[in-house]
Structures are given as structure tokens and as C-alpha cells.
Design an enzyme around this catalytic site. Structure first.
Site, PDB file in Angstrom:
ATOM      1  N   LYS A   1       0.848  -1.200   0.000  1.00  0.00           N
ATOM      2  CA  LYS A   1       0.000   0.000   0.000  1.00  0.00           C
ATOM      3  C   LYS A   1       0.882   1.248   0.000  1.00  0.00           C
ATOM      4  O   LYS A   1       1.898   1.302   0.707  1.00  0.00           O
ATOM      5  CB  LYS A   1      -0.896  -0.009   1.247  1.00  0.00           C
ATOM      6  CG  LYS A   1      -1.968   1.085   1.236  1.00  0.00           C
ATOM      7  CD  LYS A   1      -2.909   0.954   2.432  1.00  0.00           C
ATOM      8  CE  LYS A   1      -4.007   2.018   2.386  1.00  0.00           C
ATOM      9  NZ  LYS A   1      -4.969   1.867   3.500  1.00  0.00           N
TER      10      LYS A   1
ATOM     11  N   SER B   1      -9.738   1.582   2.163  1.00  0.00           N
ATOM     12  CA  SER B   1      -8.882   2.374   1.315  1.00  0.00           C
ATOM     13  C   SER B   1      -7.778   1.586   0.618  1.00  0.00           C
ATOM     14  O   SER B   1      -7.204   2.068  -0.354  1.00  0.00           O
ATOM     15  CB  SER B   1      -8.249   3.490   2.148  1.00  0.00           C
ATOM     16  OG  SER B   1      -7.413   2.948   3.145  1.00  0.00           O
TER      17      SER B   1
ATOM     18  N   SER C   1     -10.016  -0.668   6.397  1.00  0.00           N
ATOM     19  CA  SER C   1      -9.418  -0.572   5.066  1.00  0.00           C
ATOM     20  C   SER C   1      -8.720  -1.822   4.561  1.00  0.00           C
ATOM     21  O   SER C   1      -8.221  -1.832   3.439  1.00  0.00           O
ATOM     22  CB  SER C   1      -8.445   0.599   5.012  1.00  0.00           C
ATOM     23  OG  SER C   1      -9.155   1.811   5.052  1.00  0.00           O
TER      24      SER C   1
END
Lengths: 471, 472
Positions: A70, A147, A172
């Protein structure tokens, strides 16, 4: 399904040309990215140099495993922006502890994945690095969730042995895992060092693995867990041997079905698939009872958004175009300059959360919002720990809906956006480990079931998830 | 609690003390040693994304020692908060400090007039970077920021508004520095001590004005004196005093307005979630107590019991860490009572006269002890001793040899004294008559003449005795 295990063994024995395999993995990543926009950055040079080293010497526990990371989790020398334009051009001088541990065990870093700016969103539509937002691997008109949306999509589509390193503040990891149909494990708060993770809300942020294979999830979790002298909040407890739980079964386990996460506001098809899965667990010898978490259900979202935005609004203060990241023309005094940089480079949602958080901690509001939210959080933690006296683990749908279409999302208000976190904010506020398990499809879109266990009982989550892993 | 004021002036202080630790408060960067700007930095003290603070335990120990030395109540937990404001010297645009629960509360410092100044709180925080204005404040197009200072450990000591004169504020600062020296957590040459003062006068109805950025204890008196007369003059001219923050400019010796209450900042404090709340255990406090050296009050007691000096001498001496150290050395070598008197009076007089600090002098305690030894063995008079001390301030020499070579030994030969006295009597018949007619001062003149003749080597008391018996 033991592709990852096999692959690692072959790399260790030199039975695979890992450089060639890396070239192929990178090509495939490029191809997927062109169509689905999962990557903010592909780190081909880094990956190939790691592969060259492995070709000579591969003894690490994760030798040759491809990892996407990420964007908010720092990889030394690779542009890391946390999904924000304000960090355009920022090349971190150090790696996060989690990434460093993975690399030390022979994992190959293929790049940084797309995400909502600084983690601010549940659909990966709040991207702010000038790239398209990621598309759902099963339906390009739908969202990946967020996310960690890029992690979810990459995990679903990569045909090579791959695990993604995601991050969760309020859901997320499990959210995009649910919408993309993969496993996503969010560990206990503090189990994985946050050093080198760009902060969204420090008291909530957790790094965890996402992927299609539980063996990969378990072994990555084993490697990244542990105390880190660079992160005071990381836990000193012994690290469990997570992969051993793959061999266990659910016979005799006692599950609590969270009452409030079914019924009104929840997509019926989602409910049905989750209930089917619960029945499957029952058929395997598990028991279940309904359980109610009234405080969590009623106050969770408010407490979460107050704490998260209060912390976030202080974390984001450092981004002002002075020491690193995006700069603008130097004009006016420092205040004018900082304001200009922030106004021009933060996205809408980042600005909204900065304002919300700043408001909640201003003198006058502070006691009513920030301080009260902290108290509510303590109550929620108590509610869970009370529940875990009776149950091994709790069950709910991960998301109240199927992956939404982009045109539907545009119609939602910010508050409606926040409300989709209903099921995930609870375990996140309480720092409890939770996992998304794909339990089937509806209208060609995946449905996810969430299992929550008590602190440091990640093993149980693997144990339950294993029952749903395709052989 | 709202305090009722009735004094002419009310003063409270917030003092920032840099702690003398090897490394910074939240990272492993060194605190001192390199003057090249921005070389003592790392991702933590530069506030890079992803960096996290890790608390320096040594700094907490030092702060604990300060709290204990000032009689503070220690908080049960160590809690850090974020104080948010945007400024180029703040690497994260928030400062890690203590807000809800300061490390120490309710301490006190005693001044020489037995006045007690109460300490509201003592807390730990990180220092911001330092800023220089290349073209001077107000004229610079830009500033330069040096993050070497960013993250150095500070202790903030906040007092109650208990002081009523600038002199008291000065004494408070001096006493505080003395305590810091005692417990050795502060390096006078490297560490900075700065104060912000809250000051109000009766005539304005005690409207509080904050004066920021006062360095050292001499400046504090100047700054407060200036600010008091500024406020009083303004009031005389019919102006009103508003609640505001002003900056002290040490060069022009004036204060200037920075901001008023209407534009006061809201710091939006939250707990720092990167730092875990830690219990301050009894064991921890015990350890800090044990590492405390002998403090001022204990020293006073010891001086009285061990050396038998007066309580007043003991108090004055121990209030100055350096002076008391010197005294201890002298007292071990010679008569402690004489030593106390001489360190307190004569040494201080010579230092003041020469505008010197104790660290500047060229002689040591053994020179000083030699003088006292000669006095107590009646070899020289106190007057001669004073002259030798004055001479020592310019450069050291062997005291005993000097007395011998310069023939400064006391005239203790009675015949010689008798000769001198008779000579004076014969030369001053009028004065003798005056004395005989009842004017006692006349005797002093006669004694003075004998002293002059002996070049100070005679004892004035002995001469007086002899003179009395001769002219009676």
C-alpha cells in the site's frame, strides 16, 4: 491450494529462475495496471535487483514471494505518497519495519498500490495522485472498496505467487478484501510495527496481509509481527505460529453472531451468503449464538470518526511544502505559503477530515467530542471483552452491500459514505484482529464474511478462514 | 481558583530549561557537539512521514529529579500530548508536550526573605528548531531553520503568580539555576534557560501581559522593570492595558506586542497516540530519589551539624552551588567558622569587586585556606589577610612564602607595640587630653595611628587594650 508454499520452496532450491519469474510478474502487473489502475508505482528496478540476489542465495522464509505494498507504507528509494499529490516526488530515505522484515526474508517488492488519499475513504475513489481510481476485478463499473483498494484488486488478479501489504484504520483491509473476493487479515493493534507507515490515525492504524492464499497470509503475518524499538506501541508478546492453524478445524468452536449487523440497511443477498457460511461452520461442528453489541453499533461510527479525524488533522499538519514533497511558488509569508500548498494539493476528503478533526479538538469542543469519543472507545472495548468471555469469535458481514457502482457512489453524501463502515469500525476501535473471508458471489460480485477474535488470537481467524479456502 | 491580588505588582514565570542529555527527547540524535546546521537530524526530529517518536528515558529521569528537588507531587502516569500550531521551526507542525497530566505539580522554591514561590507544574516537552533572520528580525526576506535543536529535551517550570518584584523574579531564576546545578541535569555552557513572564500591575486592575523570550536571570529583572514602567506610564497617559503577548528584545531592552487575546492560538491538544501512557512506578521515583545528590536544604543541615557554623551562614552558602563547593573544600582544611565568614563575605566581596565568577579565579581553595590558617594561628591580622586575598585575585602565589618575604607577620611583640603606642601618645598630647575629658572617639584615632605605624600588622584589639591602659 499451496502455490505460494511450492513457489518459495522451488526458489530456495533454485528450481525456478527467479529473475525470469520476476520479469514475468512485472509484465503481468503492468498489464493488469493498464486495465485496472491498481498501482501508483511499479518498482521494477528494486524487484529485479532483489531477484538477482535471490538467484545467488535464497534461504529466507518468503524467498521469491511477490509483494505489492500500500502506498502509505514506505519502501526505501521508491516514491511513496500515501495516495496524495502533496507528497509528489517524495522518495523515503528508509523502509517501514514491515517491508524491511519481508525483504530480509527474501520477498520481492513489486510496487506501491492505489489507495484513497491517506486512507480517507471506503471505495478507493478519493485517489489524489493524478491517476485513475482502481476498478473492481469482477466488474469495472464497480469499486474495489478501500482504502487499500489497489491491494485488493492486485490480490485477486495476480496469477503469480503474491501477497499484498495493506493497512487498516477503520476497515481498510477487510473492506476491499470483501469487494475484491480475497482474504484480508487485520491483526491486533500493535502486533505489527507502524514504523514507516504514514500516519492516518496512529491509535488505530494497523498493517496486515491480503491475498488469495491463507498460507501466504499466515506466513507474511508471522514475518511482519513483533516488537520494534522504533514503535513504542508495538507489542512485545510472543509471535504465534499462524500457519499451523491452517491444519486445525472449527469443531467445537463457539461463534457469536452480531445481531445488529444483520437486518435493516444490509443487502439481503449479502445476508444470505453470510448465513450460508455460518451454516457451513455449523455443519463442521461449530456452535453459534446471537450476540448484541448495542454500544458498538450505536456509537462506533461517531467515536471512530472523531478520534480518527482528530489524530489525522494533526498528522497531516506536517505536509506544508517546506521539508519534503510538493512545493509551490515561494510567495508571501510562511502562513500564506503553507496554506497555498495545502489548498492546492490536498483532496476534498482530506480537507474535510482535517476540518472535522480540528473542530473536534478545539478548546470548547474538545470535551464534548474528542474526549468523549475516547471514553466511548473504552466502553466499546469493554463491550467486546465481555463478549469474548463467552465466544471464540464473532461473525458479521464485512460490508453491508456488494461492491457499489461508481455512478451510485457519486450520489452518496459524505455521511452515507462514512456509514458503510458500520461493521468494520468496531473491531478497529477495539484493536481486535479480524479477517475477511470470501463466501461466494452474488450478481457476479464477491460477498465477504468478517470474523473477529480476541486480542492476539489471529490464529483462530486463520483456522476459521481455512474452511472456506478452495482446495 | 481565582486569586485575590493586593500587591502593587504580580509576577508569574514559565521557565524553559534545556536538559543536558546525550541524545534528543524522541530520537537517537545527539543533542550537542556539532555546530554545522542541520547535521544532528534524522527522520524523527525532521518530522518525516512514517517516523515515530521513542521516548528518551534519561530525559524523564532528569525531569523527575527536578520535580523531586522542587518538592513536587509526581503524577502517577507519564502522558504526552500534541500541541498544534503551524510554524517553520516545528518539524511536524505540532509539538510533543505534556498537557493534561504534567510530570510534577505543587512544588516550591524558597527565596531569601523566606517567601515561598509555588510551582504550579513541571512538564517535559521537545524543543523546536532554531530560526535565524539573516537580515535581522522584520527586515529578512527569508529565515534559515536549523533542526539541530529540534527535539532537544526541555523542562517547563510554571510558577504561581507569587512574585511581587522583579528582584524576586531574578532571585527565583537564580535559585532555580542553583538547583539545576546541584542535580547536574543542566550544563551552564551548553544548555539554554529561557523564561516567559506574566506580569500585571494594580493600577490596571491586574490585566495580565505575557512577556516572552527572556534569557537568563539578569535579563529577567531588566525585562520586568521595563514592562512595569511601560504599563504604569501607559496608564498615566490614560491608555488601557490589554491582555496581550509581548516579546522582550534584549538588544533594545524593550518589549513589543506580538499578539492580543483576540488572536490567541487554540492549540487543539490531543493525546499523542504514538507514545504509550506509562505508569510512573514507586520504584522509578525511588531510583530518581536515590540518584539525587545532597540538595540545598540538606546541605544547610549538614553545615550546621558538621561544621558548627551559623544557620544564616549555612543558608547563604548553600544557596550558591559553586560557592558552597568552595566552602566545603576550605572548611575541611581549616577552621570552618572562619571559613564560612570569609567565603561568604571576603570571597564574595573580591569576586564582585573584580566582576568575576568563581570559575574565573586563578587561586584555589588551598590558597584561601592558607590565609585563614595564618589568621587563626594569629600569624597575620585579618586586614593583612584581606589584602592578600585581593592580590590573589590577580594571580596566584604561595601565600606563606609571600607573608614571610613581605614581612607581613603580625606584630605580636609587646615591647614593639608598647614603643609604638608611647610614641603616638607623645606625639598627640591634645588627643590624649580629649580622651581623658571623656571623648571616647579620641581613642580610636590613637589606635588608628598605631595601626598605621605597624602597617596593619598589629591587632587593632590588642592595640586598643594597650592604649586604654596607657592613657587611663
Amino acid at each position: 491450494m499451496n502455490k505460494i508454499h511450492e513457489h518459495i520452496n522451488k526458489v530456495k532450491k533454485g528450481e525456478i529462475d527467479i529473475v525470469e519469474a520476476t520479469h514475468k510478474a512485472l509484465e503481468e502487473t503492468e498489464k493488469i495496471n493498464k486495465e485496472y489502475y491498481y498501482m501508483n508505482e511499479i518498482s521494477a528496478r528494486l524487484a529485479l535487483s532483489q531477484a538477482e540476489k535471490l538467484k545467488k542465495h535464497a534461504t529466507g522464509r518468503l524467498s521469491g514471494l511477490f509483494i505489492s505494498v500500500k502506498d502509505a507504507i514506505l519502501v526505501e528509494g521508491v516514491q511513496s505518497r500515501g495516495g496524495s499529490k502533496i507528497l509528489n516526488g517524495y522518495i523515503p530515505p528508509f523502509s517501514s519495519t514491515a517491508v524491511k522484515k519481508l525483504v530480509d526474508e527474501g520477498a520481492i517488492i513489486i510496487g506501491k498500490t492505489a489507495q484513497d488519499e491517506f486512507g480517507f475513504g471506503g471505495f478507493s475513489t478519493n485517489v489524489n495522485v493524478g491517476l485513475n481510481h482502481p476498478l473492481n476485478p469482477f466488474d469495472k463499473d464497480c469499486a474495489t472498496g478501500g482504502s487499500s483498494g489497489g491491494c485488493g484488486g492486485m490480490s485477486q488478479l495476480a496469477s503469480f505467487p503474491h501477497i499484498s501489504l495493506g493497512e487498516s484504520t477503520g476497515g481498510s483491509i477487510v473492506n476491499p478484501a470483501s469487494f475484491c473476493g480475497v482474504f484480508g487479515l487485520c491483526p491486533t493493534y500493535g502486533r505489527v510495527s507502524r514504523y514507516g507507515l504514514m500516519d492516518y490515525a496512529n491509535s488505530l492504524d494497523k498493517i496486515g496481509p491480503m491475498g488469495k492464499e491463507l498460507y501466504g497470509i499466515a506466513s507474511v503475518q508471522e514475518v511482519i509481527s513483533g516488537h520494534d524499538s522504533n514503535d513504542s506501541t508495538s507489542l512485545k508478546n510472543n509471535i504465534d505460529n499462524y500457519s499451523l492453524y491452517i491444519e486445525k478445524d472449527v469443531k467445537g468452536m463457539n461463534f457469536g453472531i452480531i445481531k445488529e449487523t444483520f437486518g435493516e440497511g444490509v443487502d439481503l443477498s449479502v445476508e444470505k451468503k453470510v448465513w450460508d457460511a455460518i451454516k457451513t461452520l455449523e455443519s463442521l461442528g461449530a456452535k453459534y449464538h446471537e450476540v448484541s453489541l448495542p454500544k458498538t453499533n450505536r456509537y462506533g461510527i461517531s467515536a471512530y470518526y472523531l478520534i480518527a479525524t482528530s489524530e489525522a488533522s494533526t498528522n497531516l499538519a506536517r505536509y506544508c511544502g517546506m521539508r519534503y514533497g510538493k512545493e509551490e511558488e515561494l510567495k508571501g509569508n510562511f502562513n500564506e505559503y503553507f496554506s497555498k500548498v495545502r489548498e492546492m494539493n490536498f483532496g476534498e476528503e482530506a480537507k474535510r477530515r482535517i476540518m472535522l478533526g480540528t473542530f473536534a479538538r478545539m478548546s470548547g469542543q474538545r470535551d464534548a467530542y474528542y474526549i468523549k469519543a475516547l471514553k466511548v472507545r473504552t466502553k466499546i472495548i469493554e463491550e467486546y471483552s465481555h463478549t469474548f468471555k463467552k465466544f471464540d469469535a464473532l461473525i458479521s458481514p464485512t460490508m453491508p452491500m456488494l461492491a457499489p457502482r461508481f455512478d451510485e457512489l457519486e450520489k452518496l453524501s459524505p455521511l452515507q459514505h462514512y456509514k458503510v463502515d458500520l461493521m468494520t469500525v468496531g473491531p478497529n476501535l477495539a484493536g481486535l484482529p479480524h479477517i475477511n473471508i470470501p463466501v461466494g458471489f452474488e450478481k457476479n460480485l464477491p460477498v465477504g464474511m468478517m470474523i473477529i477474535s480476541n486480542h492476539l488470537e489471529e490464529g483462530k481467524l486463520i483456522q476459521v478462514a481455512k474452511e472456506f479456502e478452495n482446495e | 481558583m481565582i486569586k485575590e491580588f493586593n500587591t502593587d505588582v504580580v509576577i508569574g514565570l514559565e521557565v524553559h530549561v534545556e536538559l543536558d542529555t546525550e541524545t534528543k527527547l524522541f530520537c537517537a540524535c545527539r543533542t550537542y557537539g556539532n555546530i554545522e546546521p542541520n547535521t544532528l537530524t534524522c527522520p524523527v526530529c525532521l518530522g518525516y512521514p512514517g517516523s515515530k517518536p521513542v521516548l528518551n528515558k534519561r530525559a524523564v529521569e532528569y525531569a523527575l529529579m527536578l520535580c523531586l528537588a522542587l518538592d513536587c507531587k509526581i503524577s502517577p502516569e507519564l502522558v504526552f500530548s500534541r500541541k498544534s500550531y503551524f510554524y517553520p521551526d516545528m518539524s511536524k507542525n505540532y509539538q510533543i508536550t505534556q498537557y493534561e497530566l504534567p510530570l510534577g505539580q505543587n512544588g516550591k522554591v524558597e527565596l531569601s526573605d523566606n517567601k515561598e514561590v509555588w510551582i504550579t507544574r513541571i512538564h517535559i516537552e521537545e524543543d523546536p528548531a532554531s530560526i535565524t533572520h539573516p537580515g535581522g528580525i522584520g527586515n529578512s526576506e527569508f529565515v534559515l531553520v536549523d533542526y539541530n535543536r529540534s527535539g532537544r529535551p526541555l523542562c517547563e517550570v510554571v510558577t504561581e503568580p507569587d512574585m511581587t518584584t522583579p528582584k524576586q523574579a531574578r532571585e527565583f531564576m537564580k535559585n532555580l539555576i542553583n538547583v539545576l546545578k546541584y542535580i547536574k541535569i543542566f550544563d551552564v555552557n551548553e544548555c539554554i534557560i529561557k523564561a516567559d513572564a506574566n506580569i500585571s500591575v494594580k493600577e490596571s486592575g491586574y490585566v495580565k501581559v505575557e512577556v516572552k523570550n527572556i534569557t537568563g536571570f539578569k535579563e529577567i529583572e531588566n525585562a520586568l522593570q521595563y514592562e512595569i514602567s511601560r504599563q504604569r506610564n501607559a496608564l498615566k497617559c490614560g491608555e488601557i492595558i490589554i491582555q496581550e503577548t509581548r516579546a522582550w528584545d534584549a538588544d533594545s531592552k524593550t518589549t513589543r506586542s506580538m499578539r492580543t487575546k483576540e488572536t490567541a492560538e487554540d492549540y487543539g491538544y490531543i493525546l499523542d497516540p504514538d507514545l504509550v501512557i506509562t505508569d510512573i512506578t514507586e520504584e522509578w521515583i525511588k531510583k530518581a530519589k536515590e540518584s539525587l545528590p545532597e540538595l540545598h536544604n540538606e546541605k544547610v543541615k549538614r553545615y550546621v551539624s558538621e561544621y558548627g557554623i551559623s544557620l544564616e551562614d549555612a543558608k547563604v552558602l548553600s544557596l550558591d552551588y559553586d560557592l558552597s563547593g568552595f566552602f566545603d573544600e576550605v572548611a575541611r582544611k581549616t577552621n570552618p567558622i572562619l571559613a564560612a565568614k570569609w567565603v561568604r563575605r571576603e570571597l564574595v566581596r573580591v569576586l564582585n569587586y573584580n566582576e568575576m565568577e568563581l570559575s574565573d579565579i586563578k587561586f584555589d581553595s588551598s590558597h584561601f585556606a592558607d590565609i585563614l590558617e595564618l589568621i587563626s594561628k594569629d600569624k597575620i591580622t585579618e586586614n593583612v589577610g584581606k589584602k592578600i586575598l585581593e592580590k590573589l585575585a590577580a594571580g596566584s602565589f604561595n601565600v606563606k612564602e609571600y607573608v614571610k618575604n613581605e614581612n607581613l607577620e603580625k606584630v605580636s611583640d609587646n615591647n614593639a607595640l608598647l614603643d609604638m603606642s608611647n610614641k603616638v601618645i607623645n606625639e598627640n598630647p591634645l588627643v590624649v587630653d580629649e580622651y581623658k575629658s571623656g571623648k571616647d572617639q579620641a581613642l580610636n584615632y590613637l589606635v588608628g595611628q598605631v595601626m598605621k605605624m605597624s602597617k596593619g600588622k598589629a591587632s587593632a584589639q590588642e592595640v586598643k587594650k594597650m592604649m586604654e591602659s596607657l592613657v587611663k
